[in-house]
Design a protein around this motif. Structure first.
Motif, short mmCIF file in Angstrom:
data_model
loop_
_atom_site.label_atom_id
_atom_site.label_comp_id
_atom_site.label_asym_id
_atom_site.label_seq_id
_atom_site.Cartn_x
_atom_site.Cartn_y
_atom_site.Cartn_z
N GLY A 64 6.46 16.89 -4.22
CA GLY A 64 7.85 17.33 -4.16
C GLY A 64 8.66 16.88 -5.36
O GLY A 64 8.20 16.10 -6.22
N TYR A 65 9.90 17.40 -5.40
CA TYR A 65 10.79 17.10 -6.53
C TYR A 65 12.23 17.26 -6.07
O TYR A 65 12.54 18.09 -5.22
N PHE A 66 13.13 16.45 -6.66
CA PHE A 66 14.56 16.64 -6.45
C PHE A 66 15.28 16.13 -7.70
O PHE A 66 14.75 15.32 -8.46
N ASN A 67 16.49 16.61 -7.91
CA ASN A 67 17.28 16.18 -9.05
C ASN A 67 17.57 14.68 -8.97
O ASN A 67 17.97 14.18 -7.92
N GLY A 68 17.34 13.99 -10.10
CA GLY A 68 17.56 12.56 -10.13
C GLY A 68 16.36 11.73 -9.71
O GLY A 68 16.44 10.50 -9.67
N MET A 69 15.26 12.38 -9.38
CA MET A 69 14.05 11.67 -8.98
C MET A 69 13.55 10.79 -10.12
O MET A 69 13.54 11.20 -11.28
N LEU A 70 13.16 9.57 -9.81
CA LEU A 70 12.65 8.66 -10.82
C LEU A 70 11.31 9.15 -11.36
O LEU A 70 10.38 9.42 -10.59
N ALA A 71 11.21 9.26 -12.67
CA ALA A 71 9.94 9.65 -13.27
C ALA A 71 8.96 8.48 -13.29
O ALA A 71 7.74 8.68 -13.24
N LYS A 72 9.50 7.27 -13.32
CA LYS A 72 8.65 6.09 -13.42
C LYS A 72 9.27 4.95 -12.62
O LYS A 72 10.48 4.79 -12.61
N ARG A 73 8.47 4.19 -11.95
CA ARG A 73 8.93 3.01 -11.22
C ARG A 73 7.78 2.02 -11.10
O ARG A 73 6.61 2.37 -11.34
N ASN A 74 8.10 0.81 -10.69
CA ASN A 74 7.10 -0.21 -10.45
C ASN A 74 6.96 -0.47 -8.96
O ASN A 74 7.96 -0.49 -8.23
N PHE A 75 5.74 -0.65 -8.52
CA PHE A 75 5.47 -1.12 -7.16
C PHE A 75 4.87 -2.52 -7.26
O PHE A 75 3.83 -2.72 -7.90
N ARG A 76 5.57 -3.44 -6.64
CA ARG A 76 5.06 -4.80 -6.50
C ARG A 76 4.36 -4.91 -5.14
O ARG A 76 4.91 -4.47 -4.14
N ILE A 77 3.21 -5.51 -5.09
CA ILE A 77 2.41 -5.54 -3.86
C ILE A 77 2.23 -6.98 -3.41
O ILE A 77 1.85 -7.85 -4.22
N ILE A 78 2.54 -7.22 -2.14
CA ILE A 78 2.34 -8.54 -1.53
C ILE A 78 1.46 -8.36 -0.31
O ILE A 78 1.78 -7.59 0.59
N TRP A 79 0.32 -9.04 -0.31
CA TRP A 79 -0.64 -8.95 0.79
C TRP A 79 -0.35 -10.06 1.80
O TRP A 79 -0.13 -11.21 1.43
N ILE A 80 -0.38 -9.70 3.07
CA ILE A 80 -0.25 -10.69 4.14
C ILE A 80 -1.44 -10.52 5.08
O ILE A 80 -1.74 -9.40 5.52
N ASN A 81 -2.11 -11.63 5.38
CA ASN A 81 -3.16 -11.61 6.38
C ASN A 81 -3.15 -12.91 7.16
O ASN A 81 -2.30 -13.77 6.92
N LYS A 82 -4.08 -13.06 8.08
CA LYS A 82 -4.08 -14.24 8.96
C LYS A 82 -4.17 -15.53 8.17
O LYS A 82 -3.58 -16.54 8.56
N ASP A 83 -4.90 -15.49 7.07
CA ASP A 83 -5.12 -16.70 6.29
C ASP A 83 -4.13 -16.87 5.15
O ASP A 83 -4.16 -17.87 4.44
N ARG A 84 -3.29 -15.84 4.97
CA ARG A 84 -2.33 -15.89 3.86
C ARG A 84 -0.94 -15.49 4.36
O ARG A 84 -0.43 -14.43 4.04
N PRO A 85 -0.33 -16.33 5.22
CA PRO A 85 0.98 -15.98 5.79
C PRO A 85 2.08 -16.04 4.73
O PRO A 85 2.12 -16.96 3.91
N LYS A 86 2.97 -15.06 4.77
CA LYS A 86 4.11 -15.02 3.84
C LYS A 86 5.30 -14.40 4.55
O LYS A 86 5.14 -13.48 5.36
N GLU A 87 6.48 -14.88 4.23
CA GLU A 87 7.68 -14.26 4.78
C GLU A 87 7.98 -12.95 4.05
O GLU A 87 7.49 -12.72 2.94
N LEU A 88 8.78 -12.11 4.70
CA LEU A 88 9.20 -10.88 4.04
C LEU A 88 10.39 -11.22 3.15
O LEU A 88 11.54 -11.19 3.57
N ASP A 89 10.09 -11.56 1.91
CA ASP A 89 11.08 -11.95 0.91
C ASP A 89 10.69 -11.28 -0.39
O ASP A 89 9.69 -11.64 -1.02
N ALA A 90 11.46 -10.30 -0.80
CA ALA A 90 11.10 -9.49 -1.96
C ALA A 90 11.26 -10.26 -3.27
O ALA A 90 10.84 -9.77 -4.32
N ASP A 91 11.88 -11.43 -3.24
CA ASP A 91 12.06 -12.19 -4.48
C ASP A 91 10.88 -13.11 -4.79
O ASP A 91 10.86 -13.75 -5.83
#
Length: 952
Positions: free
Chosen positions: A906-933
């Motif tokens: 899809g497409y719309f006016n003003g759509m970002l051509a480029k962006r970054n996705f930061r990935i944070i993995w959470i599992n039983k052995d690697r607990p992390k809070e939901l904190d985007a910073d």
């Protein structure tokens, strides 16, 4: 003799054949079939019409005669689907209408309908004998029928939806629900079952659903006085609440029935002063019927009830705005139950009523009925689905899609009753911006007009000298939208009244009664007739010219029941509204808010097709969602009980098919202890506001409103106080979750999704969730658990089985299918995240369009496969209806430990051509809070092409 018998036999045979020739057992139609019942079983030959709407939707219409009336529904807007294949299969005793996924089987003698799935498994059936009734009635000189249709439900089945009600009930099985639009009560005649079917009852009149048996007055129960005499309770009236033992009147009473306006003035003793007094009823109750009785109260003021020496009800509601309360009472035949009822009415108009319902018989426990006061025929739609989402989707196919709200509407709104001047509006928003508290919308409540000019839609120049510049400043200096209150109400004699009166667009009974309202000296008023197409256009033209042209962004449609006069009976309301442009008010009573919303929605889309309409209305009806109407829960009380009741009210409302719901965070009307609070009451008020805000951050619309104390967080508590810090945390969190929340709004339109989700929607196989009304899912991933007890620091909650759960704040993992005692410190509400979730989190914002989400953090909660669709569009217009939107699908494969970011579609006016996705993995052995910073585990640059990221 034999000849006479032969002749009679021939005559009867000929007569019977003539009847058969005149009325065949069924006839095929373009969209289905009409079955004619056997009059030996139904008294008259009923016409039972089955219409195929879709593979999973069948309309059932039943007339008490041979003719089906061709009616025009206000609720449904579906198009006939010519591509649906269906077949009629007759047999000796029944007729089956079969589609690809559904069968409707009609008994040829009784006309009773049974619904089955494609494998012939029964889903639901009408009660076979006596399940349908038509009783003649006359309203406004026209013949109608009181209509009742009963269904047989299965053991263990739970029933939801039916609008918004304030009794704290989640599962309506065995309960009675009244459809009468009122402040805090919203009638939506759509039922949804945990067995994955729905019933849309297409009738607008006064209706009961569920257990439709008439309620009993108190006098129908066996009563005993405080001294044991048979036949009454002892009522004691005292004029000093601090000295209730000083009784001014004591008398025997067999009923408590002051439910409506004016009742108390007739029934309270002349010696009693309701402004300072207290009433106590004492004695015992008994019944010769063993089982669960239901005591149903309606009250204003303070009400306490003791049963068998135990305090079972302690609730308050502002006297002018009565509330319901439901008490279940298990009774044994002939056994007395001591009762004490203590009521403080608060003066003026006083409200207290007590009715009760006898236990259901075993047969009645498996019935659910609809019973409407006025109609020409039974008319309902049966919707079947593989899950409850498919059922809701069927409801919206019938009644219309829910347009996507403007993106700003998903941010925070600030309101109070009320900002009295232009300076108050601007200074409030200025303070939010100065303190960096995110906000998107400020609300201007009622009475911005001159006192005597309600309905003029004119700003009072003394208090709002330049509304145009005020709105312009809000938009361009403070990046804030403004919503304004509009009532369908007109004071007699103003110019707008005279215009509407000249055109015949007004209800005139309230004018003829010379009924004055509560403002100043009191003014005579009425409402316009929203059933009149020209009146709707006239109302839009008025608010367009006076208000919308100045740049207003959204509409707050108050008193849309219509609340011509508060706290009146349905009979009184009908008299105030009759006649409507379409006919008797008895027939159209509950559909007023639907038509009122229609006029403004269609008016604005016509005047400005590029700007999304947004309506917040105090009442709604089936189909309101198609007119961009969100509903709020009315003038609720500022109590812990009221807060708890909002949870079930919001869930059931959302299950009624309308996706956008909100409430007055903090409650609207406050008890006296909060109006000018002492230190202890002030701290309770702050805690109540805090807990309510935590809850409110996770409903479809995040909105604070109410009477004094002022509701801005900086007026609630100082900056360092836990109440202030908690609000700021959840407000900022709401904005960071906008990519998640706006995607849910996109799904609500494109896929008929439900945002605020009863647990049965996602965990239907787990019977433990069926009666849970104080937890819900916010979207597919977040389990919300409001805290509604004063000074609580933990709460019991249930984690549905078949999945695991992660703590939102710590990332700690919990197995599902069990109760836990979750931590709930003052500043935080327990939130759990479903195993197998992907949650997109955007940048910190002060308002929704401050900056694009060029960096999004993806929190991936592993343990099982996961998926999420990131939906985006232009956020303010209707281009998405023309295909201007995009989707990016995230999928996580547990076996491969890989996250795939799909190619953007899809497409719309003003759509970002480029962006970054930061990935944070959470599992039983690697607990992390939901904190985007926090530091990301991986970062990828995305330009619209597919990317796969391996967990390390």
């Amino acid at each position: 003799m034999k000849f006479r018998l032969l002749l009679l036999t021939m005559l009867f045979t000929a007569f019977g054949n003539a009847l058969l020739a005149e009325t065949p057992p069924y006839i095929n139609t373009k969209n289905g079939v009409i079955v004619f019942t056997d009059p030996l079983f139904t008294g008259n030959p009923y016409a039972v019409k089955l219409e195929v709407v879709a593979d999973n939707i069948i309309r059932v219409t039943v007339a008490p005669g041979k003719e089906i009336a061709n009616t025009q529904s206000l609720v449904t807007v579906y198009s006939k689907n010519i591509d649906v294949f269906w077949d009629v299969i007759p047999s000796e005793e029944s007729l089956t209408l079969k589609t690809k996924s559904l069968k409707a089987v009609v008994n040829l003698k009784t006309g009773a309908v049974t619904f089955k799935d494609s494998s012939d498994k029964k889903i639901l059936n009408e009660k076979p004998i006596g399940g349908r009734s038509f009783q003649s009635a006359i309203f406004d000189g026209r013949r109608y029928y009181n209509l009742t249709q009963s269904f047989q439900i299965t053991p263990g089945e739970a029933l939801y939806g039916l609008g918004q009600h304030q009794d704290g009930m989640m599962n309506y099985r065995g309960q009675q629900v009244s459809f009468f639009q009122n402040n805090t009560e919203v009638a939506i005649p759509f039922l949804i079952s945990s067995n994955n079917y729905g019933i849309l009852w297409d009738n607008y009149s006064l209706t009961k659903a569920g257990d439709v048996r008439p309620l009993h007055p108190l006098s129908d129960m066996q009563l005993f006085s405080k001294n044991g005499e048979t036949g009454w309770l002892t009522a004691s009236y005292a004029n000093n609440r601090q000295q209730p033992q000083h009784i001014v009147t004591e008398r025997a009473e067999t009923g408590i029935d002051m439910e409506f306006l004016g009742d108390s003035k007739i029934q309270l003793p002349a010696a009693f002063n309701p402004a300072t007094g207290i009433v106590t009823w004492q004695g015992s109750l008994a019944s010769y019927i063993s089982g669960l009785h239901q005591l149903k109260f309606v009250f204003g003021g303070s009400l306490k009830v003791w049963l068998d020496g135990n305090l079972v009800l302690d609730h308050w509601r502002k006297a002018w705005n009565p509330a319901p309360a439901l008490l279940p009472l298990s009774m044994t035949s002939g056994k007395k139950v001591p009762v004490r009822i203590e009521w403080i009415p608060e003066g003026g108009e006083s409200y207290l009523a007590l009715k009760w319902q006898e236990p259901l018989s075993p047969e009645e426990q498996d019935l659910f009925s609809f019973s409407s006061e006025a109609g020409q025929q039974v008319d309902y739609y049966f919707i079947y689905g593989g899950n409850m989402d498919e059922v809701v989707s069927g409801y919206r196919l019938l009644t219309g899609k829910a347009p996507i709200v403007p993106k700003w509407a998903l941010g925070f709104w600030q309101s109070r009753e009320r900002y009295k001047t232009q300076d108050e509006i601007l200074s409030t928003v200025q303070e939010f911006r100065k303190r960096q508290i995110p906000i998107d919308n400020i609300v201007l409540d009622w009475s911005y007009w001159k006192e005597a000019e309600w309905g003029s839609q004119e700003f009072d120049a003394a208090r709002f000298p330049s509304p145009d510049s005020m709105i312009n400043m809000l938009h361009h200096k403070y990046n804030t939208q403004i919503m304004i209150s509009v009532w369908p109400k007109f004071y007699e004699g103003i110019a707008a009244y005279n215009l509407f009166n000249k055109n015949g667009w007004l209800y005139k009974k309230n004018i003829a009664d010379r009924q004055r309202d509560w403002i100043g000296k009191g003014y005579i008023s009425t409402f316009y007739d929203a059933f009149d197409e020209n009146a709707r256009k006239g109302f839009w033209d008025l608010i367009n010219k006076k208000i919308y042209s100045k740049g207003i962004d959204a509409w707050w449609m108050d008193a849309s029941e219509p609340d011509i006069l508060s706290n009146v009976s349905a009979e009184k309301r009908k008299l105030q509204m009759t006649p409507t442009a379409l006919g008797s008010a008895a027939e159209y009573l509950n559909a007023y808010p639907l038509q009122n919303a229609k006029g403004i929605y269609e008016g604005q889309r016509s005047a400005n097709p590029d700007k999304r309409v947004f309506l917040l209305t105090r009442s709604g009806f089936a189909g309101s969602q198609r007119y961009a109407a969100a509903i709020w829960s009315g003038d609720i009380g500022s109590t812990w009980t009221d807060m708890k009741n909002q949870v079930a009210a919001g869930i059931n409302f959302s299950l009624s098919g309308l996706p956008y719901w909100t409430m007055d965070i903090g409650g609207f009307v406050v008890p006296e202890k909060f109006e000018k609070p002492r230190a202890e009451s002030l701290e309770e008020w702050r805690e109540l506001s805090t807990r309510w805000s935590q809850f409110g951050a996770f409903v479809p619309l995040f909105r604070s409103h109410g009477q004094f104390p002022y509701r801005e967080v900086f007026n609630t508590a100082p900056e360092g106080h836990p109440a202030y810090k908690s609000f700021l945390y959840y407000d900022r969190l709401r904005y960071r979750l906008l990519p998640y929340i706006y995607s849910l709004a996109g799904a609500a339109y494109h896929h008929n999704y439900t945002i605020m989700r009863g647990l049965a929607m996602d965990f239907a196989a787990d019977t433990a969730v069926l009666n849970i009304g104080d937890q819900y899912m916010f979207g597919p991933s977040l389990l919300i658990n409001p805290v509604y007890q004063y000074k609580a620091t933990s709460r019991q909650l249930y984690l549905p089985k078949a999945t695991g759960w992660y703590d939102f704040y710590t990332g700690k993992y919990f197995e599902g299918g069990r109760q836990i005692n979750a931590d709930a410190p003052y500043e935080k509400m327990p939130v759990m995240i479903k195993e197998g979730s992907i949650i997109p989190v955007g940048p910190a914002l002060q308002y929704s369009n401050e900056k694009p989400a060029d960096t999004i953090t993806l929190f991936v909660y592993t343990g099982t496969d996961a998926a999420f669709n990131l939906y985006e569009d232009e956020g303010v217009n209707y281009n998405y209806e023309k295909g201007a939107f995009s989707n990016i699908v995230f999928t996580y494969a547990e076996a491969a430990k890989e996250l795939t970011i799909s190619k953007r579609e899809g497409y719309f006016n003003g759509m970002l051509a480029k962006r970054n996705f930061r990935i944070i993995w959470i599992n039983k052995d690697r607990p992390k809070e939901l904190d985007a910073d926090q530091k990301a585990d991986a970062t990828v640059s995305y330009t619209g092409e597919k990317i796969t990221v391996k967990m390390k």
